[in-house]
Scaffold this motif. Sequence first.
Motif, PDB file in Angstrom:
ATOM      1  N   SER A  88      -1.871   1.034  -4.453  1.00  0.00           N
ATOM      2  CA  SER A  88      -0.946  -0.035  -4.086  1.00  0.00           C
ATOM      3  C   SER A  88      -0.266  -0.590  -5.325  1.00  0.00           C
ATOM      4  O   SER A  88      -0.748  -0.424  -6.446  1.00  0.00           O
ATOM      5  N   PHE A 120       0.840  -1.199   0.000  1.00  0.00           N
ATOM      6  CA  PHE A 120       0.000   0.000   0.000  1.00  0.00           C
ATOM      7  C   PHE A 120       0.876   1.250   0.000  1.00  0.00           C
ATOM      8  O   PHE A 120       1.777   1.394   0.823  1.00  0.00           O
ATOM      9  N   LEU A 124      -7.479   3.902  -2.498  1.00  0.00           N
ATOM     10  CA  LEU A 124      -6.361   3.006  -2.177  1.00  0.00           C
ATOM     11  C   LEU A 124      -5.381   3.054  -3.348  1.00  0.00           C
ATOM     12  O   LEU A 124      -5.800   2.953  -4.504  1.00  0.00           O
TER      13      LEU A 124
END
Length: 161
Positions: A95, A84, A93
Motif C-alpha cells: 500500500s 492498497f 500487503l
Amino acid sequence: MTTMTKGSAKVTLPSDTEILITREFAAPKHLVYRAYTTPELVSRWWHAQHGEMKSCEIDLRVGGTWRYAMTAHGGFEVAFHGEFREIVPNERLVSTEIYEGAPEDEALSTVTFTEEDGRTSLSILSRHTSQASRDAVIASGMESGLQVAMDLLEEVAAGLA
C-alpha cells in the motif's frame, strides 16, 4: 507458555530511500494478519501508547483505502492514509502511505507475513521518494514508537488465539 518478543523490532536502511522493519511474533501469521488488518484490532496497537485513536478505517481490497488518526499526547492530530495496491491474505500487503503532516512524501509499503513453528516473522519495507524523506522519518523518533506498537500488536494477535 508463549515467549513474547518485546522490544525486538529491527530497523535497517537497505538503500538510500528504504526503511526495513523486521519483527518476530509469538502468534501464527493468520492472527498477526488479522490484528494488522481489522480496524477494531489496529485501534488497540497503532497508537503506541502515544495518544488516543480517533479513527481507524480500512477498506481491505485492491484500490481500497485506509486511514489511521489519533490525538497524540499534547493535543495534536497524527494521521496517515494510503491505498492498497496488492493484497494476498495472510501473506502480503502493498500500500501507499502518506503522513498527513508531510503529504508530499508518499511511501510505498510492502508488508510480508511468514510463519514457522507457529511464530510469525513480519517484514515491513517502506520505500520513500527521496533520501531526505526517509531520513526525516528516521529522525522523527519513529523507532521508539514502533517498538511499543509492535509489542502491542503481538499482545493483540496472541490474545486472539
